[in-house]
Write a protein that holds these residues in place. Structure first.
Motif: not given
Length: 266
Positions: A53-54, A62-69, A159-175
Protein backbone atom coordinates in the motif's frame (compact mmCIF):
# COMPACT_ATOMS: atom_id res chain seq x y z
CA UNK A 1 14.43 9.90 -15.77
CA UNK A 2 13.28 9.11 -19.29
CA UNK A 3 13.96 12.50 -20.87
CA UNK A 4 12.60 11.52 -24.28
CA UNK A 5 9.28 10.48 -22.72
CA UNK A 6 9.04 13.69 -20.73
CA UNK A 7 9.71 15.79 -23.83
CA UNK A 8 7.11 13.84 -25.78
CA UNK A 9 4.56 14.34 -23.01
CA UNK A 10 5.38 18.02 -22.65
CA UNK A 11 4.79 18.52 -26.37
CA UNK A 12 1.19 17.33 -26.02
CA UNK A 13 -1.36 20.09 -25.58
CA UNK A 14 -3.28 18.09 -23.01
CA UNK A 15 -0.20 17.76 -20.83
CA UNK A 16 0.45 21.49 -21.15
CA UNK A 17 -3.09 22.16 -20.00
CA UNK A 18 -2.67 19.76 -17.10
CA UNK A 19 0.57 21.30 -15.86
CA UNK A 20 -0.78 24.82 -16.37
CA UNK A 21 -3.73 24.19 -14.05
CA UNK A 22 -2.19 26.68 -11.63
CA UNK A 23 -1.95 29.41 -14.30
CA UNK A 24 -4.22 32.42 -13.85
CA UNK A 25 -5.52 31.05 -10.55
CA UNK A 26 -5.49 32.86 -7.27
CA UNK A 27 -5.16 30.16 -4.66
CA UNK A 28 -6.27 30.90 -1.11
CA UNK A 29 -4.05 29.60 1.65
CA UNK A 30 -5.71 27.22 4.07
CA UNK A 31 -4.84 27.29 7.80
CA UNK A 32 -5.02 23.49 8.07
CA UNK A 33 -2.50 22.69 5.31
CA UNK A 34 0.32 21.75 7.65
CA UNK A 35 -1.89 19.69 9.95
CA UNK A 36 -3.37 17.79 6.98
CA UNK A 37 0.08 16.70 5.85
CA UNK A 38 0.91 15.68 9.43
CA UNK A 39 -2.28 13.61 9.45
CA UNK A 40 -1.04 11.72 6.39
CA UNK A 41 2.18 10.87 8.21
CA UNK A 42 0.13 9.53 11.12
CA UNK A 43 -2.12 7.49 8.83
CA UNK A 44 0.81 5.96 6.95
CA UNK A 45 2.53 5.12 10.23
CA UNK A 46 -0.58 3.38 11.57
CA UNK A 47 -0.98 1.38 8.37
CA UNK A 48 2.64 0.33 8.52
CA UNK A 49 2.68 0.41 4.71
CA UNK A 50 2.12 -3.33 4.55
CA UNK A 51 1.06 -5.45 1.58
CA UNK A 52 2.14 -2.96 -1.07
CA UNK A 53 0.00 0.00 0.00
CA UNK A 54 1.34 3.44 -0.94
CA UNK A 55 -0.06 6.90 -0.16
CA UNK A 56 0.75 10.08 -2.06
CA UNK A 57 -0.42 13.68 -2.19
CA UNK A 58 0.07 16.16 -5.07
CA UNK A 59 0.08 19.95 -4.69
CA UNK A 60 -1.69 21.38 -7.75
CA UNK A 61 -0.21 24.84 -7.19
CA UNK A 62 3.27 23.72 -8.24
CA UNK A 63 2.79 20.01 -9.11
CA UNK A 64 5.06 18.97 -6.26
CA UNK A 65 4.72 15.98 -3.94
CA UNK A 66 4.27 17.36 -0.41
CA UNK A 67 3.76 13.83 0.92
CA UNK A 68 4.34 10.26 -0.17
CA UNK A 69 5.23 7.06 1.61
CA UNK A 70 8.82 6.20 0.91
CA UNK A 71 8.10 2.49 0.46
CA UNK A 72 7.43 3.58 -3.12
CA UNK A 73 11.21 3.43 -3.58
CA UNK A 74 11.26 -0.25 -2.66
CA UNK A 75 8.35 -0.98 -4.99
CA UNK A 76 9.38 1.11 -8.00
CA UNK A 77 13.14 1.61 -7.77
CA UNK A 78 12.74 5.41 -7.92
CA UNK A 79 14.33 7.22 -5.00
CA UNK A 80 12.51 9.55 -2.65
CA UNK A 81 14.95 12.29 -3.67
CA UNK A 82 14.01 11.85 -7.35
CA UNK A 83 10.31 12.15 -6.59
CA UNK A 84 10.76 15.15 -4.28
CA UNK A 85 12.83 16.94 -6.92
CA UNK A 86 10.59 16.20 -9.89
CA UNK A 87 7.12 15.95 -8.33
CA UNK A 88 4.31 15.02 -10.70
CA UNK A 89 6.62 15.13 -13.73
CA UNK A 90 8.82 12.50 -12.08
CA UNK A 91 5.87 10.26 -11.30
CA UNK A 92 4.62 10.40 -14.88
CA UNK A 93 8.09 9.64 -16.24
CA UNK A 94 8.16 6.48 -14.07
CA UNK A 95 4.95 5.11 -15.59
CA UNK A 96 4.59 2.77 -18.54
CA UNK A 97 4.69 5.12 -21.60
CA UNK A 98 1.21 4.12 -22.76
CA UNK A 99 -0.27 4.53 -19.28
CA UNK A 100 1.50 7.85 -18.76
CA UNK A 101 -0.28 9.37 -21.75
CA UNK A 102 -3.64 7.92 -20.73
CA UNK A 103 -3.18 9.10 -17.15
CA UNK A 104 -2.57 12.66 -18.33
CA UNK A 105 -5.62 12.46 -20.61
CA UNK A 106 -7.77 11.14 -17.74
CA UNK A 107 -6.65 13.93 -15.43
CA UNK A 108 -7.62 16.49 -18.05
CA UNK A 109 -11.05 14.89 -18.45
CA UNK A 110 -11.54 14.93 -14.69
CA UNK A 111 -10.25 18.48 -14.18
CA UNK A 112 -12.55 19.85 -16.89
CA UNK A 113 -15.61 18.39 -15.14
CA UNK A 114 -14.27 19.33 -11.70
CA UNK A 115 -13.92 23.00 -12.62
CA UNK A 116 -17.56 23.20 -13.74
CA UNK A 117 -18.88 21.61 -10.52
CA UNK A 118 -20.14 23.51 -7.49
CA UNK A 119 -17.96 23.74 -4.40
CA UNK A 120 -20.07 21.15 -2.60
CA UNK A 121 -19.95 18.81 -5.61
CA UNK A 122 -16.16 19.16 -5.83
CA UNK A 123 -15.80 17.81 -2.31
CA UNK A 124 -17.54 14.55 -3.31
CA UNK A 125 -15.33 13.57 -6.27
CA UNK A 126 -13.80 10.09 -6.13
CA UNK A 127 -11.42 8.70 -8.74
CA UNK A 128 -9.97 5.27 -9.37
CA UNK A 129 -7.45 4.05 -11.90
CA UNK A 130 -5.32 1.03 -12.72
CA UNK A 131 -1.90 1.60 -14.24
CA UNK A 132 1.64 0.29 -14.60
CA UNK A 133 4.89 1.61 -13.23
CA UNK A 134 8.11 0.48 -14.86
CA UNK A 135 10.68 -0.51 -12.23
CA UNK A 136 13.69 1.73 -12.68
CA UNK A 137 16.22 -1.11 -12.32
CA UNK A 138 14.52 -4.33 -13.38
CA UNK A 139 12.25 -2.67 -16.01
CA UNK A 140 9.43 -4.96 -14.92
CA UNK A 141 5.82 -3.78 -15.04
CA UNK A 142 4.34 -3.04 -11.61
CA UNK A 143 0.54 -2.78 -11.49
CA UNK A 144 -1.30 -0.54 -9.04
CA UNK A 145 -4.99 0.00 -8.35
CA UNK A 146 -5.44 3.49 -6.91
CA UNK A 147 -8.28 5.41 -5.31
CA UNK A 148 -7.99 9.19 -5.26
CA UNK A 149 -10.03 12.14 -4.02
CA UNK A 150 -9.66 15.86 -3.29
CA UNK A 151 -7.88 16.31 0.02
CA UNK A 152 -7.92 20.11 0.20
CA UNK A 153 -9.97 22.58 -1.84
CA UNK A 154 -9.71 26.32 -1.19
CA UNK A 155 -12.65 28.69 -0.74
CA UNK A 156 -12.66 29.52 -4.46
CA UNK A 157 -12.99 25.87 -5.37
CA UNK A 158 -9.40 25.49 -6.57
CA UNK A 159 -7.80 22.07 -6.23
CA UNK A 160 -4.86 22.35 -3.80
CA UNK A 161 -4.12 18.80 -2.58
CA UNK A 162 -5.39 15.46 -3.76
CA UNK A 163 -4.89 12.13 -2.01
CA UNK A 164 -3.98 8.84 -3.66
CA UNK A 165 -4.00 5.43 -1.99
CA UNK A 166 -2.47 2.79 -4.22
CA UNK A 167 -2.59 -0.97 -3.84
CA UNK A 168 0.00 -3.19 -5.50
CA UNK A 169 -1.69 -5.81 -7.69
CA UNK A 170 0.23 -9.07 -7.67
CA UNK A 171 -2.32 -11.08 -9.64
CA UNK A 172 -2.30 -8.98 -12.82
CA UNK A 173 -2.55 -11.58 -15.59
CA UNK A 174 -6.08 -10.41 -16.43
CA UNK A 175 -5.12 -6.73 -16.72
CA UNK A 176 -4.53 -5.34 -20.19
CA UNK A 177 -3.91 -1.62 -19.79
CA UNK A 178 -4.84 1.65 -18.16
CA UNK A 179 -8.37 1.88 -16.82
CA UNK A 180 -10.17 4.69 -14.99
CA UNK A 181 -13.42 5.90 -13.49
CA UNK A 182 -14.65 8.83 -11.45
CA UNK A 183 -17.86 9.77 -9.69
CA UNK A 184 -19.35 12.61 -7.70
CA UNK A 185 -22.62 13.55 -6.03
CA UNK A 186 -24.58 16.38 -7.60
CA UNK A 187 -26.25 19.13 -5.59
CA UNK A 188 -29.62 17.45 -6.15
CA UNK A 189 -28.35 14.32 -4.37
CA UNK A 190 -27.94 12.15 -7.45
CA UNK A 191 -24.65 10.38 -8.08
CA UNK A 192 -23.02 10.35 -11.50
CA UNK A 193 -20.28 7.97 -12.59
CA UNK A 194 -18.03 8.06 -15.66
CA UNK A 195 -15.65 5.28 -16.63
CA UNK A 196 -13.43 4.17 -19.46
CA UNK A 197 -14.64 0.60 -19.28
CA UNK A 198 -17.27 -0.74 -16.97
CA UNK A 199 -15.52 -3.16 -14.55
CA UNK A 200 -17.25 -6.36 -13.50
CA UNK A 201 -19.24 -5.77 -10.33
CA UNK A 202 -19.38 -8.31 -7.53
CA UNK A 203 -22.38 -9.16 -5.44
CA UNK A 204 -20.92 -8.45 -2.02
CA UNK A 205 -23.17 -10.58 0.17
CA UNK A 206 -21.38 -10.91 3.49
CA UNK A 207 -22.58 -11.63 7.00
CA UNK A 208 -22.56 -8.81 9.55
CA UNK A 209 -19.32 -10.03 11.13
CA UNK A 210 -17.68 -10.59 7.74
CA UNK A 211 -18.54 -7.01 6.79
CA UNK A 212 -16.94 -5.77 10.01
CA UNK A 213 -13.76 -7.73 9.23
CA UNK A 214 -13.74 -6.51 5.61
CA UNK A 215 -14.08 -2.87 6.67
CA UNK A 216 -11.22 -3.21 9.14
CA UNK A 217 -9.08 -4.80 6.43
CA UNK A 218 -9.79 -1.75 4.27
CA UNK A 219 -8.62 0.45 7.13
CA UNK A 220 -5.28 -1.37 7.09
CA UNK A 221 -5.60 -3.50 10.24
CA UNK A 222 -3.92 -6.89 10.27
CA UNK A 223 -5.55 -10.06 11.62
CA UNK A 224 -4.20 -9.66 15.16
CA UNK A 225 -5.39 -6.04 15.34
CA UNK A 226 -8.83 -7.04 14.02
CA UNK A 227 -9.08 -9.79 16.63
CA UNK A 228 -8.31 -7.33 19.41
CA UNK A 229 -10.68 -4.70 18.03
CA UNK A 230 -13.61 -7.12 17.69
CA UNK A 231 -12.76 -9.10 20.86
CA UNK A 232 -12.55 -12.39 18.95
CA UNK A 233 -9.77 -14.94 18.52
CA UNK A 234 -7.28 -14.58 15.69
CA UNK A 235 -8.37 -18.01 14.41
CA UNK A 236 -11.91 -16.66 14.07
CA UNK A 237 -10.53 -13.74 12.06
CA UNK A 238 -8.70 -16.19 9.78
CA UNK A 239 -11.96 -18.09 9.27
CA UNK A 240 -13.82 -14.91 8.37
CA UNK A 241 -11.08 -13.90 5.94
CA UNK A 242 -11.22 -17.26 4.19
CA UNK A 243 -14.99 -17.01 3.82
CA UNK A 244 -14.75 -13.46 2.49
CA UNK A 245 -12.15 -14.50 -0.08
CA UNK A 246 -14.31 -17.40 -1.21
CA UNK A 247 -17.54 -15.38 -1.44
CA UNK A 248 -15.91 -12.62 -3.50
CA UNK A 249 -13.82 -14.93 -5.65
CA UNK A 250 -10.60 -13.26 -4.53
CA UNK A 251 -7.37 -15.22 -4.91
CA UNK A 252 -5.41 -13.37 -2.24
CA UNK A 253 -5.50 -10.33 0.06
CA UNK A 254 -4.45 -7.89 -2.66
CA UNK A 255 -7.17 -9.20 -4.96
CA UNK A 256 -9.69 -8.88 -2.13
CA UNK A 257 -8.73 -5.26 -1.46
CA UNK A 258 -9.11 -4.39 -5.13
CA UNK A 259 -12.61 -5.91 -5.25
CA UNK A 260 -13.72 -4.12 -2.08
CA UNK A 261 -12.31 -0.76 -3.19
CA UNK A 262 -13.58 -0.96 -6.78
CA UNK A 263 -17.10 -1.71 -5.52
CA UNK A 264 -17.03 1.18 -3.01
CA UNK A 265 -17.60 -1.28 -0.18
CA UNK A 266 -18.77 0.53 2.97
Amino acid sequence: MDISLLEELRNQNKLSEFFSYKNDREFISHPDEESLIKDLHKISHSLGMKDGIIIGCFDYRDMSLPFFTENIEELSGYTAEFLRENGLVGVISALHPEDAKEHVAFNNIFLEVFQKASLQEKKTFELSYTLRWIHKTTKKEIWFFTKAKPYLIDEKGNFIYDLHIGLLITNNEHLKGYDWSYSYTKDDGSKTTHQKEKPPMHDISLSKKEKEVALLLLEGLDSQEIAEYLFISINTVFTHRKKILKKLGAKNSNDLMKILISNNFK
